[in-house]
Motif scaffolding. Structure first.
Motif, PDB file in Angstrom:
ATOM      1  N   LEU A  64       0.848  -1.191   0.000  1.00 33.51           N
ATOM      2  CA  LEU A  64       0.000   0.000   0.000  1.00 33.51           C
ATOM      3  C   LEU A  64       0.885   1.243   0.000  1.00 33.51           C
ATOM      4  N   SER A  65       0.429   2.290  -0.701  1.00 34.68           N
ATOM      5  CA  SER A  65       1.269   3.487  -0.869  1.00 34.68           C
ATOM      6  C   SER A  65       0.389   4.721  -1.020  1.00 34.68           C
ATOM      7  N   ALA A  66       1.031   5.835  -1.403  1.00 37.65           N
ATOM      8  CA  ALA A  66       0.358   7.129  -1.644  1.00 37.65           C
ATOM      9  C   ALA A  66      -0.459   7.515  -0.419  1.00 37.65           C
ATOM     10  N   ASN A  67      -1.754   7.844  -0.585  1.00 38.67           N
ATOM     11  CA  ASN A  67      -2.572   8.288   0.536  1.00 38.67           C
ATOM     12  C   ASN A  67      -2.952   7.164   1.497  1.00 38.67           C
ATOM     13  N   ARG A  68      -2.501   5.962   1.239  1.00 38.22           N
ATOM     14  CA  ARG A  68      -2.767   4.863   2.171  1.00 38.22           C
ATOM     15  C   ARG A  68      -1.632   4.695   3.181  1.00 38.22           C
ATOM     16  N   VAL A  69      -0.564   5.471   3.033  1.00 40.26           N
ATOM     17  CA  VAL A  69       0.565   5.464   3.970  1.00 40.26           C
ATOM     18  C   VAL A  69       0.770   6.891   4.469  1.00 40.26           C
ATOM     19  N   LEU A  70       0.795   7.056   5.758  1.00 35.26           N
ATOM     20  CA  LEU A  70       0.955   8.372   6.363  1.00 35.26           C
ATOM     21  C   LEU A  70       2.413   8.581   6.769  1.00 35.26           C
ATOM     22  N   VAL A  71       2.944   9.762   6.490  1.00 34.06           N
ATOM     23  CA  VAL A  71       4.322  10.107   6.860  1.00 34.06           C
ATOM     24  C   VAL A  71       4.294  11.169   7.947  1.00 34.06           C
ATOM     25  N   TYR A  72       5.057  10.944   9.011  1.00 31.95           N
ATOM     26  CA  TYR A  72       5.192  11.914  10.100  1.00 31.95           C
ATOM     27  C   TYR A  72       6.641  12.386  10.159  1.00 31.95           C
ATOM     28  N   THR A  73       6.834  13.683  10.299  1.00 27.30           N
ATOM     29  CA  THR A  73       8.156  14.245  10.485  1.00 27.30           C
ATOM     30  C   THR A  73       8.070  15.368  11.509  1.00 27.30           C
ATOM     31  N   GLN A  74       9.062  15.471  12.366  1.00 30.68           N
ATOM     32  CA  GLN A  74       9.068  16.452  13.463  1.00 30.68           C
ATOM     33  C   GLN A  74       7.822  16.311  14.346  1.00 30.68           C
ATOM     34  N   GLY A  75       7.250  15.108  14.398  1.00 32.96           N
ATOM     35  CA  GLY A  75       6.097  14.850  15.242  1.00 32.96           C
ATOM     36  C   GLY A  75       4.770  15.261  14.656  1.00 32.96           C
ATOM     37  N   VAL A  76       4.736  15.750  13.400  1.00 38.77           N
ATOM     38  CA  VAL A  76       3.486  16.172  12.775  1.00 38.77           C
ATOM     39  C   VAL A  76       3.331  15.487  11.424  1.00 38.77           C
ATOM     40  N   ARG A  77       2.073  15.347  10.961  1.00 36.64           N
ATOM     41  CA  ARG A  77       1.832  14.638   9.714  1.00 36.64           C
ATOM     42  C   ARG A  77       2.241  15.501   8.529  1.00 36.64           C
ATOM     43  N   LEU A  78       2.905  14.860   7.569  1.00 33.86           N
ATOM     44  CA  LEU A  78       3.413  15.549   6.394  1.00 33.86           C
ATOM     45  C   LEU A  78       2.361  15.488   5.293  1.00 33.86           C
ATOM     46  N   GLU A  79       1.963  16.662   4.783  1.00 34.92           N
ATOM     47  CA  GLU A  79       1.003  16.765   3.694  1.00 34.92           C
ATOM     48  C   GLU A  79       1.685  17.464   2.524  1.00 34.92           C
ATOM     49  N   ASN A  80       1.843  16.738   1.392  1.00 39.03           N
ATOM     50  CA  ASN A  80       2.549  17.320   0.250  1.00 39.03           C
ATOM     51  C   ASN A  80       1.996  16.795  -1.079  1.00 39.03           C
ATOM     52  N   GLN A  81       0.652  16.733  -1.167  1.00 38.27           N
ATOM     53  CA  GLN A  81       0.002  16.239  -2.383  1.00 38.27           C
ATOM     54  C   GLN A  81       0.468  14.813  -2.690  1.00 38.27           C
ATOM     55  N   GLN A  82       0.498  13.962  -1.665  1.00 40.17           N
ATOM     56  CA  GLN A  82       1.074  12.630  -1.821  1.00 40.17           C
ATOM     57  C   GLN A  82       0.259  11.709  -2.727  1.00 40.17           C
ATOM     58  N   PHE A  83      -0.906  12.155  -3.193  1.00 39.26           N
ATOM     59  CA  PHE A  83      -1.685  11.341  -4.121  1.00 39.26           C
ATOM     60  C   PHE A  83      -1.006  11.207  -5.480  1.00 39.26           C
ATOM     61  N   GLY A  84      -0.159  12.177  -5.875  1.00 44.23           N
ATOM     62  CA  GLY A  84       0.394  12.221  -7.217  1.00 44.23           C
ATOM     63  C   GLY A  84       1.414  11.131  -7.475  1.00 44.23           C
ATOM     64  N   ASP A  85       1.416  10.601  -8.702  1.00 46.66           N
ATOM     65  CA  ASP A  85       2.344   9.527  -9.059  1.00 46.66           C
ATOM     66  C   ASP A  85       3.794   9.971  -8.940  1.00 46.66           C
ATOM     67  N   GLU A  86       4.084  11.227  -9.299  1.00 46.04           N
ATOM     68  CA  GLU A  86       5.459  11.715  -9.301  1.00 46.04           C
ATOM     69  C   GLU A  86       5.730  12.671  -8.135  1.00 46.04           C
ATOM     70  N   HIS A  87       4.892  12.597  -7.111  1.00 45.25           N
ATOM     71  CA  HIS A  87       5.094  13.415  -5.922  1.00 45.25           C
ATOM     72  C   HIS A  87       5.814  12.562  -4.887  1.00 45.25           C
ATOM     73  N   GLY A  88       7.110  12.796  -4.716  1.00 45.07           N
ATOM     74  CA  GLY A  88       7.938  11.955  -3.864  1.00 45.07           C
ATOM     75  C   GLY A  88       7.798  12.277  -2.394  1.00 45.07           C
ATOM     76  N   LEU A  89       8.719  11.703  -1.614  1.00 46.55           N
ATOM     77  CA  LEU A  89       8.672  11.867  -0.161  1.00 46.55           C
ATOM     78  C   LEU A  89       8.872  13.322   0.237  1.00 46.55           C
ATOM     79  N   GLY A  90       9.779  14.033  -0.434  1.00 42.60           N
ATOM     80  CA  GLY A  90       9.955  15.457  -0.179  1.00 42.60           C
ATOM     81  C   GLY A  90      10.600  15.786   1.152  1.00 42.60           C
TER      82      GLY A  90
END
Length: 741
Positions: A166-192
């Motif tokens: 599972l990937s994209a919007n089915r996996v949540l990324v946390y950094t600095q203790g807060v959820r990272l939102e960066n248009q993660q639905f996009g095919d070419e939108h990387g971890l950032g």
């Protein structure tokens, strides 16, 4: 402006110091009675600690009153935990037992901050330093070394995490203790996110909606920022890396200083890479990328309050590769490419009561994404074809209640406010507003041989999009206004069957609300040659997963096996139709129930008396199917990794030297979706060597890593360049030297 008010309000609640409680002690070897230098003494719930001196002594000030858990760890010794009551006037004498078992660390991504051996949920963890030893070019590349974790890649500069299929919007990324939102639905939108300033990576494999809400249906990638320096210590460090394949360089410098209460850190990183070279010796045109990263932090702690304000700015310019064309080693940008500016501001506050505490986190993220294409007649070259501004404010309030017997309980409220705005000529998704609200409770029961953990949560997501264009026209976006609700829970148990044998059983539900792309798409998706149409009537994805983990561990042998079954109701996917728009086939978003199953297994042998020798082997496998019988897309192929590793305490020239050689064999992937073709299997040989040495009061670390030593030409099933028959990276040798003063 309201975002600034939230942050100022949080600062205003900072508590002031009253009295000081000091913990002193000494750490010694249980067998030789010799002092242990540089042992970590850490209050996990306070996020506060110190290091032992040459004489084994340590002092930690500003400890709040109450009952606390102290974690003591040192390389070559078994990690221990102690419960102490503050105030206490007695000095602590801590005896650590030598062992070949690798040092344990406190798990931060789960709510009770325990050692992995004490945790009910199995969490994979690795330090960024360990990932870099294996030659990872980016953080997205490095996380693929963790069992059950892979990455969807577009060249060497763009990658996004995959957890058990599972990937994209089915996996949540946390950094600095807060959820990272960066248009993660996009095919070419990387971890950032840059690995610079990240200390370790933790992965929760499976539904984590109880702790994190929507989008944690498949799991969580939790990035722990580097810690501040110990009290009354200052340090300066710098590192330089070179990568032969991309002719890439990376430079990093950081400064940290801490007093008894205030702490500061600042870190900068710059990386630039040319087009990568495949195993066939050809460079993949426009796979070059450049990344700039700045991180800063201010911390404060007394015996009543801890605050941590952090800021991260990341600027990435990445080419979007489409072919093997012009052969060049230039690092200058060319079209098409994407420019990403990411700002992350987080503020973590913790107020300590006698035997309980409040934790309040605020996060503000501004994601500015621009994509540039070959200019049309009516579009200037310096204007982006696509420009999206995503602003996100999230909050997380938790109350850690006082222990009731053996029960430890947490109550929490979490939420998010988000706006998306478009400024470019093209629209992938319309302007929109989103609001999340969730409430949760979770409790942990600790007994002698069994630990139980349970929790419940309710979530609401409100989403509203703007109308765009004229109804009836191909580019029309109809307005959408939806509410999504979900109840979720988790129940888990860890049972010590024998002293060395542990079993974990976890049952959990998770959910994901449809994203903007799935609800509103209406246009040609660039790079795929298909016309995508969203579905405003989509329901929540809802899943249930059962996870069983067994682990046997003694001083010289470890073996583990994890198995999971994940049932996903209303799985959202693209379905081809018989329609065409502008000669492109039309695909519509639809839903069907699906299931994923598989697991990971492995062993680790470090035989006595050859404690320096480590023999490791691991297997990971996942299968994904719709109830209709079709295969799910982007399912990683089964892989087997075998590693021979040697670690010593000291040689004539180096301290803590190491070397390794590994072979990762990936099997063929023949169970593919309608969008995919079969992928052939391949094996990659990797090796590395490194260690530390001291010169003029400066500690240096050197390492050399070689990946794909045999220069194998292969194509990963998860590469977005696979449809164009473009291979992945060939042989790459990375050289690194770092210094710490």
């Amino acid at each position: 402006m309201y975002k600034l008010y939230y942050i100022l309000f949080a600062i205003a609640i900072s508590a002031t110091a009253f009295s000081q409680n000091t913990i002193k002690g000494k750490v010694i070897d249980a067998e030789t009675q010799e002092p242990i230098f540089s042992a970590s003494i850490y209050f996990s719930k306070l996020d506060k600690g110190s290091m032992s001196s040459v004489d084994g002594d340590f002092t930690i000030v500003n400890i709040p009153e109450g009952n606390h858990e102290l974690v003591i760890s040192s390389l070559g010794y078994a990690t221990q935990t102690f419960k102490i009551k503050v105030p206490s006037n007695q000095d602590l004498l801590i005896l650590l037992q030598p062992t070949a078992i690798e040092m344990e660390a406190v798990i931060v991504s789960t709510p009770f901050h325990q050692l992995q051996s004490e945790n009910v949920v199995k969490v994979e963890r690795a330090t960024v330093g360990d990932l870099q030893k294996a030659g990872a070019i980016t953080l997205a590349d490095g996380i693929t070394q963790l069992p059950g974790v892979e990455s969807i890649t577009t060249g060497s500069g763009i990658g996004k995490p995959v957890i058990r299929g599972l990937s994209a919007n089915r996996v949540l990324v946390y950094t600095q203790g807060v959820r990272l939102e960066n248009q993660q639905f996009g095919d070419e939108h990387g971890l950032g996110v840059s690995s610079s300033g990240v200390e370790s990576v933790e992965v929760i494999k499976g539904p984590a909606s109880l702790l994190y809400g929507s989008d944690a249906l498949g799991g969580v990638l939790y990035l722990n920022p580097e810690k501040y320096a110990a009290s009354n210590v200052s340090s300066l460090d710098a590192a330089v890396n070179y990568f032969t394949n991309t002719l890439g360089t990376e430079a990093n410098i950081g400064f940290k200083t801490s007093g008894n209460k205030f702490k500061y850190l600042l870190r900068g990183n710059y990386a630039t890479h040319s087009d990568y070279k495949t195993g066939g010796g050809k460079r993949v045109t426009n796979s070059r990328f450049t990344e700039k990263d700045l991180k800063a932090g201010i911390g404060y702690q007394n015996n009543k309050y801890r605050g941590d304000l952090r800021y991260n700015y990341n600027n990435t310019l990445a080419g979007i590769p489409e072919e093997i064309g012009a052969q060049t080693t230039s690092k200058t940008e060319t079209l098409p490419n994407q420019k990403l500016n990411n700002h992350i501001l987080s503020f973590d506050n913790k107020v300590f009561l006698k035997n309980s505490s409040f934790n309040f986190k605020l996060g503000y993220i501004f994601n500015d994404r621009k994509e540039f294409e070959e200019p049309e007649d009516d579009l200037a070259e310096d204007l982006p074809a696509l420009e999206m501004h995503l602003e996100t404010l999230n909050y997380d309030l938790k109350y850690n209640a006082a222990k009731w017997g053996n029960f430890e309980t947490i109550f929490g409220i979490q939420g998010m406010f988000q706006t998306n705005k478009n400024f470019g000529e093209e629209l992938l998704i319309p302007d929109a507003k989103l609001r999340d609200f969730g409430i949760l409770a979770t409790t942990h029961l600790h007994l002698d041989n069994i630990d139980l953990q349970a929790g419940l949560r309710f979530d609401n997501r409100n989403l509203e999009t703007n109308e765009y264009g004229m109804e009836g026209e191909p580019s029309y976006f109809a307005p959408v206004k939806r509410d999504f609700n979900s109840y979720n829970g988790a129940l888990g148990a860890k049972y010590n069957i024998l002293k060395s044998l542990t079993a974990r059983l976890n049952l959990a539900t998770g959910f994901r609300a449809p994203n903007l792309s799935e609800l509103t798409s209406n246009g040609t998706h660039e790079g795929t040659n298909r016309y995508e149409i969203g579905n405003a009537d989509l329901k929540n994805e809802q899943n249930f997963q059962i996870d069983l983990a067994l682990e046997y561990r003694n001083e010289h042998f470890e073996i583990f096996a994890n198995a999971f079954y994940n049932k996903v109701n209303n799985y959202i996917y693209l379905n081809p139709t018989s329609e065409f728009v502008d000669e492109n086939p039309v695909f519509r978003y639809v839903q069907d129930d699906a299931k994923l199953y598989g697991g990971e297994a492995g062993m680790h042998i470090h035989p006595h008396p050859l404690d320096w020798l480590h023999i490791e082997s691991s297997l990971e496998m996942v299968k994904g199917e719709q109830d209709s019988g079709k295969n799910l897309p982007l399912i990683p192929a089964t892989s087997i990794t075998n590693t021979l590793r040697m670690e010593f305490e000291k040689t004539m020239f180096l301290e803590n030297p190491y070397s390794f050689i590994s072979l990762k064999s990936t099997l063929a992937q023949n169970k593919v979706s309608d969008f995919e073709t079969n992928s052939q299997g391949y094996s990659l040989l990797n090796a590395g060597i490194g260690g530390n040495f001291n010169y003029i009061n400066t500690n240096f670390n050197v390492r050399i890593s070689a990946n794909n030593i045999l220069d194998k030409a292969y194509i990963s099933h998860l590469s977005r360049l696979k449809p164009d028959n473009i291979p992945n990276m060939g042989r790459n040798i990375s050289l690194s030297i770092s210094a710490k003063i």
